[in-house]
Write an enzyme that holds these catalytic residues in place. Structure first.
Site, PDB file in Angstrom:
ATOM      1  N   TRP A 295      22.920  70.024  60.670  1.00  0.00           N
ATOM      2  CA  TRP A 295      23.057  69.542  62.073  1.00  0.00           C
ATOM      3  C   TRP A 295      24.498  69.418  62.529  1.00  0.00           C
ATOM      4  O   TRP A 295      24.907  70.104  63.426  1.00  0.00           O
ATOM      5  CB  TRP A 295      22.355  68.200  62.279  1.00  0.00           C
ATOM      6  N   ASP A 296      25.385  68.499  62.054  1.00  0.00           N
ATOM      7  CA  ASP A 296      26.583  68.201  62.849  1.00  0.00           C
ATOM      8  C   ASP A 296      27.828  67.868  62.062  1.00  0.00           C
ATOM      9  O   ASP A 296      27.792  67.708  60.879  1.00  0.00           O
ATOM     10  CB  ASP A 296      26.261  67.053  63.797  1.00  0.00           C
ATOM     11  N   GLU A 453      25.121  60.282  65.257  1.00  0.00           N
ATOM     12  CA  GLU A 453      25.837  59.931  64.031  1.00  0.00           C
ATOM     13  C   GLU A 453      26.966  58.920  64.254  1.00  0.00           C
ATOM     14  O   GLU A 453      27.752  58.679  63.348  1.00  0.00           O
ATOM     15  CB  GLU A 453      26.369  61.205  63.374  1.00  0.00           C
ATOM     16  N   LYS A 521      26.565  59.647  70.554  1.00  0.00           N
ATOM     17  CA  LYS A 521      27.298  60.895  70.333  1.00  0.00           C
ATOM     18  C   LYS A 521      26.652  62.084  71.033  1.00  0.00           C
ATOM     19  O   LYS A 521      27.321  62.914  71.631  1.00  0.00           O
ATOM     20  CB  LYS A 521      27.384  61.172  68.834  1.00  0.00           C
ATOM     21  N   GLN A 522      25.314  62.169  70.935  1.00  0.00           N
ATOM     22  CA  GLN A 522      24.644  63.391  71.363  1.00  0.00           C
ATOM     23  C   GLN A 522      23.186  63.091  71.657  1.00  0.00           C
ATOM     24  O   GLN A 522      22.731  61.950  71.547  1.00  0.00           O
ATOM     25  CB  GLN A 522      24.739  64.450  70.269  1.00  0.00           C
TER      26      GLN A 522
END
Length: 725
Positions: A295-296, A453, A521-522
Site C-alpha cells: 500500500w504506502d 497511517e 493521511k488518505q
C-alpha cells in the site's frame, strides 16, 4: 472524443528535465524506463527481508541516437502500439529510433533504427549510437558467457536470497551487439537495423527466445506481432470521453501503463509476480517502494492526539504489490480482462506458504498476507510495525477474490486454482486474531494500523473491521457453494464484530477513540461506501465525506481524491466530485502522462496506484458500476464538461458489453459471446431498470437505449420480454 490529434500518441520536442518522468516500457515480465541503463525482471529480487528490492539488471538498449548536423527532435509514445519513437530530422536525413518491450514475447526487448535520406546528396550519412550500458550490476554477479548466434551473453545470480535458505534467482542476457555508428551508404535512400535483447531465468529459455527474436526479424514479423498484441488488448477495452481533452489523455495513459504492468492475455506460465506501485520499470534499492506489492510510503505516528513524522521510514520503506495491487490497480483491469484478474489471484495463491509463515510468527492461525511482498509471500516490509499492524491487507486480498467470482462465476479458480485456501485461511486468521469483550458483546480487533497511517496501535479500525467482516461472510458463502463445512465461528465473528459508529454525529469514526476533525493521511473511512459497499443511508455517506474531506492531507497519495469523487457521485453531486478528481491532474508529470505519487512530483514515479484510483473514479464513479453477488449494478452521472463516456469491453459472466453513456440516456451493445475463464458458458443477460421495473434482454450485436436511471445487468431468467423493439 474531443481531441483533435490522436489522443493515443503523446508527443513532445523536448524531453522532461526530470528523467524520472521518461515513459516506462514494460510487458509484465520486463520493465524499463527509456534511455535508462537499468531494467528489471518480474520476480527477480535481491536482499533479505526488509532489504529485499528489485534487482538492477543492466540494459544493453540504453542508447541515444545522434546525427552530426543540426537536427529537430521529436519524441513520441504511441500507446496504441506500445512503442517509444525518437525522430531526428536534418536537412540531409531523418533518423528514427523505435523502442519497445515486446507485448507477446515477454522475454524480448527491441530497438530499431531507420535512416532515410532527405536530400539528393550522394554522401554517406552516419548516425552515432551513444550507449550508457555496462555489463555489471550491484545486485547480480555477472559473468561473460559464450556468444550465441552473434549475440553477446552474460549470466549471473543475485547475491542474497529473500529469506534464509531461499534461492537466488538466475538471470541470462543475450543481445545483439550495438555498434558505435551506423552508416547509410551513398547508393541507398534508406536502411533499417534491428537490435534485440533477451532476458530470461535459464539458458535454455534465453536461447529459445533469442532464436524466436531472430526468426521474427528475418520474416519481418517482429514489430507487427508486437503491434498486433497491443491492438488485441485495446480491442478488448477502451475508456474514452468526449468534452475534455485532458481527461481523455489521462485515461488513455492510465490504461496503457496499467496494462503494461500485466502479462500477455495469452500467457500460460503462471509466473506473474504481481504489480508494484511503480511497475517493473522502477523499484530498485531505496526507490519506488523497492518494487514490493502493497500500500504506502511515508508513515505518520500519533501520540496523545498529535501527529509526529517518523523520519526513518522515509528512507527505508517502499511499497509492495499488495493492498495497492488488490484495491487500487486490480478492479479497473478485472472489469475488462478476467484472465489478467485471475493472474493476480494466482500470484496470491502462490504465496500461501509465506502467508502461513507470517501468521505463525504472529502467533495466529490461518494466513496473514504480508503488508509488503516480493516472491515468497513472507513479510519484507522494512519496518516491523506495518507488517504487524496493517492487517487489513488480508481483507483486501479476499475482496479481490470475491470481486472476481461475482464478475465471472469461475469456481475453478477456487477449486483447482486453490483460491478457496486463501479465503478459508484468511477467515481462520480473523477468528484467531479477534478478542471477545463481554461488556459490549462484540468481537474486536485491537492494536492495528488503519489505511490512514498517521495512526497506529489503535483499536477497531472501521475499515479493517469492515473488510474482515466481509471476508468472513464471503468465506461462509464460498463454503456453501463448494459444499465445504464452514466453522460456525466464521459467521459468529462476522455477525458480532464491532463496526464503530457515532450515533450522535451519524458518521463512522475512523477507529475507536478517533477525535473528529483530527488530520488523516488518505482515503480510509470513505472507502466503506466504495469499494467495500457497507450499507448506509445517504445521510451517513454524506456525513462521512464531509467529516474527512477537509482534514485529509492535501499532499497525500494521488488515489485518495478518486475515492472522495466516487462518494459524491453516489450522492448525485457530479460537480463537487469533478473538482476533487481534477486535483489528480497535479500528479500527472510531463508530456508522457507519467504519474508521481505526490502532486509536487516527489514519491514513487509511474505511480500505478494513483492511476488505478483515478481510473476507478471514472469506471465506477461516472458509470456507478458496482460488482454485486447477482448483478452488475449501474447508476450513471456525468459532470458538465463530459458530454459522453464510452466504456468498451466490460466483461461480465463471460459476455462483453460496450457502454455509451450520455447526459440523459444509456446505450448498451452486447458483443458476440466468447466464453469466460474456467470454461464457464456465457449467460443470457438482461438489463433491469429500478424505477420503472423495465426488463430489457441483451442480444449480441443489437444496441439497446434507455433513459438514464439506476439499474443492473443480470442473468435473463425468462425468455419472455416486455421490452418494445
Amino acid at each position: 472524443m474531443s481531441c483533435d490529434s490522436d489522443p493515443y500518441i503523446f508527443t513532445t520536442d523536448t524531453l522532461p528535465s526530470n528523467l524520472r518522468f521518461l515513459p516506462p516500457l514494460a510487458n509484465g515480465h520486463l520493465g524499463w524506463r527509456v534511455y535508462n541503463n537499468i531494467m528489471h525482471m518480474g520476480g527477480v529480487y535481491n536482499g533479505e527481508g526488509g532489504r529485499c528490492h528489485r534487482a538492477d539488471v543492466p540494459c544493453p538498449l540504453a542508447v541515444k541516437v545522434e546525427l552530426e548536423e543540426p537536427v529537430q527532435h521529436t519524441y513520441s509514445l504511441d500507446t496504441h502500439k506500445g512503442i517509444f519513437i525518437h525522430t531526428l530530422s536534418s536537412a540531409s536525413a531523418t533518423a528514427t529510433q523505435s523502442l519497445y518491450s515486446h507485448r507477446h514475447y515477454p522475454n524480448l526487448m527491441v530497438m530499431e533504427i531507420l535512416l532515410e535520406r532527405q536530400a539528393t546528396s550522394q554522401e554517406p550519412v552516419t548516425v552515432k549510437l551513444v550507449s550508457s550500458f555496462t555489463p555489471q550490476s550491484k545486485d547480480i554477479r555477472f559473468e561473460t558467457g559464450p556468444d550465441y548466434r552473434g549475440g553477446s551473453h552474460i549470466q549471473g545470480q543475485t547475491t542474497t536470497a529473500e529469506y534464509p535458505g531461499g534461492s537466488c534467482p538466475t538471470v541470462h542476457l543475450i543481445w545483439t551487439p550495438v555498434p558505435v555508428t551506423l552508416m547509410l551508404p551513398p547508393e541507398h535512400s534508406e536502411a533499417r537495423w534491428g537490435f534485440i535483447l533477451v532476458a530470461a531465468s535459464s539458458l535454455d529459455l534465453a536461447e529459445a527466445s533469442f532464436d524466436e527474436g531472430l526468426n521474427l526479424m528475418a520474416t519481418g514479423s517482429l514489430r507487427p506481432s508486437h503491434e498486433k498484441a497491443w491492438q488485441e488488448l485495446w480491442l478488448q477495452s477502451k475508456v474514452e470521453v468526449t468534452g475534455s481533452e485532458s481527461l481523455c489523455k489521462a485515461l488513455i495513459g492510465c490504461m496503457f501503463y496499467l496494462l503494461s504492468a500485466f502479462p500477455s492475455i495469452h500467457d500460460t506460465s503462471s509466473s506473474f509476480g504481481g504489480v508494484s506501485p511503480g511497475g517493473l520499470s522502477n523499484g530498485g534499492e531505496g526507490q519506488d517502494y523497492w518494487g514490493h506489492v502493497f500500500w504506502d510510503q511515508v508513515r505518520l505516528d500519533s501520540a496523545n492526539g498529535h501527529v509526529l513524522l517518523i523520519l526513518l521510514y522515509v528512507v527505508s520503506h517502499n511499497d509492495s504489490s499488495f493492498l495497492w495491487q488488490d484495491i487500487w490497480m486490480y478492479p479497473g483491469i478485472a472489469l475488462f480482462y478476467p484472465k489478467l484478474a485471475r493472474a493476480v489471484l494466482e500470484y496470491r495463491v502462490g504465496t500461501i506458504d509465506g502467508a502461513k509463515d507470517n501468521a505463525q510468527k504472529q502467533g495466529y492461525k490461518g494466513l496473514k498476507f504480508p503488508w509488503e511482498s516480493a516472491v515468497s509471500g513472507r513479510e519484507v516490509c522494512p519496518e516491523d510495525i506495518y507488517g504487524q499492524q496493517e492487517i487489513h491487507i488480508n481483507g483486501d486480498v479476499t475482496l479481490a477474490f470475491q470481486h472476481y467470482l461475482y464478475l465471472t462465476e469461475d469456481l475453478s479458480m477456487f477449486r483447482e486454482g486453490l483460491g478457496s485456501e486463501v479465503i478459508y485461511g484468511v477467515a481462520d486468521y480473523w477468528v484467531s486474531r479477534v478478542t471477545w469483550k463481554p461488556e459490549d458483546q462484540k468481537y474486536h480487533l485491537d492494536g492495528v494500523m488503519p489505511p490512514d497511517e498517521y495512526y497506529y496501535n489503535v483499536n477497531d479500525s472501521v475499515y479493517t473491521n469492515t473488510v474482515a467482516k466481509l471476508g468472513l461472510q464471503f468465506a461462509v458463502e464460498l463454503a456453501e457453494l463448494l459444499q465445504h463445512p464452514a466453522p460456525k465461528e466464521w459467521q459468529a465473528v462476522a455477525e458480532y464484530i464491532k463496526i464503530p459508529f457515532d450515533e450522535e454525529h451519524q458518521y463512522h469514526p475512523e477507529y475507536d477513540g478517533y477525535i473528529k476533525g483530527h488530520p488523516v493521511k488518505q482515503a480510509d473511512t470513505v472507502m466503506l461506501g466504495y469499494p467495500l459497499g457497507l450499507p448506509m443511508s445517504p445521510e451517513v455517506r454524506r456525513n462521512d465525506l464531509e467529516a474527512y474531506e477537509p482534514v485529509t492531507d492535501p499532499h497525500g497519495p494521488a488515489m485518495t481524491w478518486g475515492m472522495f469523487a466516487i462518494g459524491w457521485l453516489e450522492l448525485g453531486e457530479a460537480e463537487k466530485a469533478q473538482l476533487l478528481l481534477e486535483k489528480c491532474f497535479n500528479n500527472i508529470q510531463g508530456p508522457f502522462q507519467v504519474w508521481s505519487e505526490s502532486s509536487d512530483g516527489s514519491g514513487a514515479v509511474n505511480f500505478l496506484t494513483g492511476m488505478g484510483g483515478f481510473l476507478q473514479a471514472v469506471l465506477f464513479g461516472y458509470t456507478g458500476f458496482r460488482v454485486q453477488k447477482d448483478c452488475l449494478a449501474f447508476s450513471s452521472l456525468l459532470p458538465n464538461d463530459v458530454c459522453e463516456l464510452c466504456v468498451r469491453g466490460v466483461n461480465y459472466l463471460g459476455s462483453q458489453m460496450d457502454w455509451l453513456l450520455r447526459k440523459e440516456e444509456v446505450c448498451i451493445i452486447l458483443r458476440e459471446q466468447e466464453g469466460s475463464p474456467g470454461n464457464t458458458k456465457p449467460c443470457n443477460l438482461q438489463v433491469v431498470l429500478k424505477a420503472s421495473g423495465t426488463k430489457i434482454p441483451l442480444t449480441p450485436g443489437q444496441p439497446v437505449t434507455f433513459p438514464r436511471e439506476p439499474g443492473y445487468v443480470c442473468k435473463l431468467i425468462s425468455a419472455a420480454s416486455c421490452w418494445p423493439f
